[in-house]
Structures are given as structure tokens and as C-alpha cells.
Scaffold this motif. Structure first.
Motif, PDB file in Angstrom:
ATOM      1  N   VAL A  85     -48.306 -46.573  85.470  1.00  0.00           N
ATOM      2  CA  VAL A  85     -48.098 -46.995  86.727  1.00  0.00           C
ATOM      3  C   VAL A  85     -47.678 -45.871  87.785  1.00  0.00           C
ATOM      4  O   VAL A  85     -48.267 -45.393  88.519  1.00  0.00           O
ATOM      5  CB  VAL A  85     -47.220 -48.054  86.919  1.00  0.00           C
ATOM      6  CG1 VAL A  85     -47.030 -48.616  88.208  1.00  0.00           C
ATOM      7  CG2 VAL A  85     -47.915 -49.505  86.308  1.00  0.00           C
ATOM      8  N   GLY A  86     -46.777 -45.010  87.190  1.00  0.00           N
ATOM      9  CA  GLY A  86     -46.134 -44.154  87.882  1.00  0.00           C
ATOM     10  C   GLY A  86     -47.227 -43.023  88.440  1.00  0.00           C
ATOM     11  O   GLY A  86     -47.103 -42.547  89.517  1.00  0.00           O
ATOM     12  N   THR A  87     -47.934 -42.700  87.459  1.00  0.00           N
ATOM     13  CA  THR A  87     -49.063 -41.302  87.754  1.00  0.00           C
ATOM     14  C   THR A  87     -50.000 -42.057  88.742  1.00  0.00           C
ATOM     15  O   THR A  87     -50.708 -41.138  89.762  1.00  0.00           O
ATOM     16  CB  THR A  87     -49.498 -41.280  86.538  1.00  0.00           C
ATOM     17  OG1 THR A  87     -48.665 -40.586  85.458  1.00  0.00           O
ATOM     18  CG2 THR A  87     -50.841 -39.981  86.617  1.00  0.00           C
ATOM     19  N   SER A  88     -50.084 -43.312  88.810  1.00  0.00           N
ATOM     20  CA  SER A  88     -51.015 -43.744  89.589  1.00  0.00           C
ATOM     21  C   SER A  88     -51.063 -43.811  91.181  1.00  0.00           C
ATOM     22  O   SER A  88     -51.832 -43.655  92.042  1.00  0.00           O
ATOM     23  CB  SER A  88     -51.504 -45.355  89.440  1.00  0.00           C
ATOM     24  OG  SER A  88     -50.340 -46.339  90.020  1.00  0.00           O
ATOM     25  N   TRP A  89     -49.516 -43.369  91.592  1.00  0.00           N
ATOM     26  CA  TRP A  89     -49.660 -42.812  93.062  1.00  0.00           C
ATOM     27  C   TRP A  89     -49.973 -41.312  93.098  1.00  0.00           C
ATOM     28  O   TRP A  89     -50.193 -40.958  94.153  1.00  0.00           O
ATOM     29  CB  TRP A  89     -48.192 -43.172  93.325  1.00  0.00           C
ATOM     30  CG  TRP A  89     -47.793 -44.602  94.024  1.00  0.00           C
ATOM     31  CD1 TRP A  89     -48.003 -45.149  95.174  1.00  0.00           C
ATOM     32  CD2 TRP A  89     -46.998 -45.477  93.164  1.00  0.00           C
ATOM     33  NE1 TRP A  89     -47.693 -46.552  94.871  1.00  0.00           N
ATOM     34  CE2 TRP A  89     -47.194 -46.665  93.868  1.00  0.00           C
ATOM     35  CE3 TRP A  89     -46.447 -45.637  91.732  1.00  0.00           C
ATOM     36  CZ2 TRP A  89     -46.561 -47.779  93.389  1.00  0.00           C
ATOM     37  CZ3 TRP A  89     -46.107 -46.714  91.494  1.00  0.00           C
ATOM     38  CH2 TRP A  89     -46.024 -47.676  92.165  1.00  0.00           C
TER      39      TRP A  89
END
Ligand code: GDP
Length: 324
Positions: A85-89
Motif C-alpha cells: 500500500v505504501g508504495t502505491s502512492w
């Protein structure tokens, strides 16, 4: 007759446990493998000679058509994704291409080459995001809170759409967080258990985390892959929430993990704004009633405390092996 399965994301946590399960059941297992300069085989080293690998990439439809032709699968498990999830930004477009649009690539490859194959789509509790009701069940409306969550919603609805449009046996498993010793180090659970061991061994002195109050419904990945398989053994395709029905905070996870090795987490955990999310999912709590009733699923097979302990123990074993 030997059943044949194609797994995408076979080198990841879920793919590797699922491959173990299917091999145990006597399946011929094919794994889609994306080329990397250095192979990422840690999770599947023990079965590398039993799995047949097919080179391909989810974003490349022609390679998926080739993979389906070679594997000629009875069952396809689509577990590959940009899954953090973190990388998706940081990589919202790549996340859309891999986690969302590639689902259509896989479904198209099946529709064109083998429409009778049964299909499992790895959907996620992150689709519930800013939750509209608690606990979350199959009928709860989605409100994703990250590019990852948005991408997963697309994949979920494409799976439903191919089921309804082409009468394909396509299922979507809405899995709540599921962890294990094979979890990537960037996820909070494994980040904690890895740090607990390093702190205990004197190799690290603090653990920097983001939101300690986030609540998650955490289960054991090894138990969850059984549900993926069960979904594809039913008479008709459907969507299922897979969850424990219990929620715990990141803080609670820390407390149990540190105390398992005789430490007090308050002496080591430091809050760092760097690890806060641009938009947070505060609370996830799944209702596994449908899976209990239809699949015979036992959500309490591994308790939360057992899960935390087995992850810490595994990291401790790894540390001992390295130091010998
Ligand atoms: P996710 O639920 O798929 O995003 O799984 P993660 O394990 O990455 O995150 C679970 C929760 O832990 C989220 O609410 C995060 O905000 C929270 N969290 C707190 N500190 C950290 C951290 O240092 N790393 C990660 N990955 N998550 C953290």
C-alpha cells in the motif's frame, strides 16, 4: 487425472504457501515468473524442482496467452500485484497497470485460450478503506483509501464482470491482512518481528513506526491459502470475505512481539512521521460468516497471539542460522 494449476505471484508469500498446498494435493503446479536480474526465490527454494516455471509478465498479454497455452490449467490463481500500500502512492500508475489492468490481461488470456479454467482473483480488505460499516462483509460498499485499494476494486469488479459476461468460473477472495514468516519486510508485522529479534540480539536499538493505533484483522497466510483453493472447489463461483473476525492494533502487535522475548516495547518503539500514510485505513474487521458456512472455514485455526509468536520465533531461528 492430475489437476493442473497456474499461479501468478508464486515467489510471494501467498503464492509460495499455495504452491506448497497444491503440490501436497498432487497438482502439477506452474508458476509465472517475471525476469529479475537477481532471482527472488527465498520463499520457494524448497520446491524449486517441483514447480514448472513459465517466464512472463502480467502486463504483457501475449506472455499470459503463452503461459495459459503451456500450463493448460484447470485452475488459475492470480496473486501477483504491486502489493504494498505504501508504495502505491509513490508509483500510482505502475500500481494501476500491474494491480488493476493486469487482471483484465489474465482474464482475457483465459477467455481466449481456456475459458473453462477456474479463476481466483486476490482481492483485498483495502477495498473497504474508510469503512462504511463494521464488520465488513461481501455486501459492504467499497471506499478505497490508496491507489492500491482503488486498483484492487477494479480487479474485483472485472472478475465479477467476466463471471457475469462470459459465464466464467471466476471467484474473488476478499482477504483481510494475512501474515507469516514469509511476509515482506516492509509490512508492519514482519518489520516488527524482524526488529524484535535484532534488538534482542543487540544489532538494532530502536524500531521506527508510523501509526500505532491502526487496527487490522490479521490472520495466518498459510491458513488463508486453503480458502483460495476451497473457493475453486465449490459448485458455483462466488466472492468471499476471508478474515478472523478479530481486530488488533499495531501497538498490540508490538506489545506481544516484544514481550515474547522478554522486552517492553515502550522502551524501543519510536513514532516517525515518515511511516504515516497519506490517507489511512483506521480500522479493518472482517465478517467471515459466509466462508464459515459455505467453505467450512475455521477462522480461529491460528490465534493472533500464536501468529505473532510464530513470526518472532521464525525470525529468531533465521538470526541463529546466520550467526552460526
Ligand atoms: P496494509 O494494511 O496492507 O497497508 O499492511 P501494512 O502492514 O503495510 O500496514 C498495516 C497498518 O500498519 C497500516 O495502518 C499502517 O499505517 C500501519 N503502520 C504503522 N507503522 C508502520 C510501518 O512502519 N510500516 C508499515 N508498513 N505500516 C505501518
Amino acid at each position: 487425472m492430475t489437476k493442473r494449476a497456474l499461479i501468478t505471484g508464486i515467489t510471494g508469500q501467498d503464492g509460495s504457501y499455495l504452491a506448497d498446498l497444491l503440490l501436497e494435493k498432487g497438482y502439477k503446479v506452474f508458476g509465472l515468473r517475471r525476469r529479475t536480474s537477481v532471482p527472488i526465490m527465498e520463499n520457494i527454494q524448497h520446491i524449486v524442482n517441483e514447480v514448472e516455471f513459465i517466464d512472463g509478465d502480467l502486463t504483457d498479454l501475449s506472455s499470459l496467452i503463452h503461459a495459459v497455452k503451456v500450463a493448460n490449467p484447470d485452475e488459475v490463481y492470480n496473486l501477483a500485484a504491486q502489493s504494498f500500500v505504501g508504495t502505491s502512492w509513490d508509483q500510482p500508475i505502475l500500481t494501476g497497470q500491474v494491480t488493476a489492468l493486469s487482471v483484465t490481461n489474465m482474464l482475457e488470456a483465459l477467455r481466449i485460450v481456456k475459458p473453462t479454467a477456474r479463476y481466483y482473483q486476490a482481492s483485498s480488505s483495502e477495498m473497504f478503506g474508510k469503512v462504511v460499516e463494521t464488520p465488513q462483509k461481501e455486501t459492504t460498499p467499497f471506499y478505497p483509501r490508496s491507489p492500491y485499494g482503488v486498483a484492487k476494486v477494479y480487479g474485483h469488479w472485472m472478475t465479477v464482470n467476466y463471471r457475469e459476461s462470459y459465464n466464467m468460473f471466476a471467484c474473488s477472495g476478499i482477504l483481510f491482512n494475512h501474515e507469516s514468516p514469509r511476509r515482506g519486510i516492509e509490512f508492519v508485522t514482519r518489520k516488527i518481528t524482524d526488529a524484535v529479534v535484532k534488538i534482542k540480539c543487540g544489532l538494532q536499538h530502536e524500531l521506527r513506526l508510523g501509526n500505532l493505533d491502526a487496527l487490522r484483522d490479521w490472520g495466518y497466510a498459510k491458513d488463508y491459502v486453503e480458502c483460495m483453493w476451497l473457493m475453486l472447489q465449490q459448485d458455483r463461483p462466488d466472492d468471499y470475505v476471508i478474515a478472523t473476525g478479530e481486530t488488533h492494533s499495531v501497538r498490540e502487535f508490538c506489545e506481544i512481539a516484544f514481550s515474547h522475548v522478554g522486552l517492553d516495547y515502550t522502551n524501543y518503539v519510536v513514532t516517525d512521521p515518515k511511516f504515516f500514510r497519506a490517507a489511512e485505513v483506521d480500522l479493518l474487521l472482517g465478517d467471515p460468516a459466509k466462508a464459515i458456512n459455505n467453505l467450512g472455514w475455521n477462522p480461529q485455526k491460528t490465534t493472533f497471539k500464536q501468529l505473532v509468536h510464530l513470526m518472532v520465533d521464525s525470525d529468531m531461528e533465521k538470526a541463529k542460522r546466520v550467526s552460526y
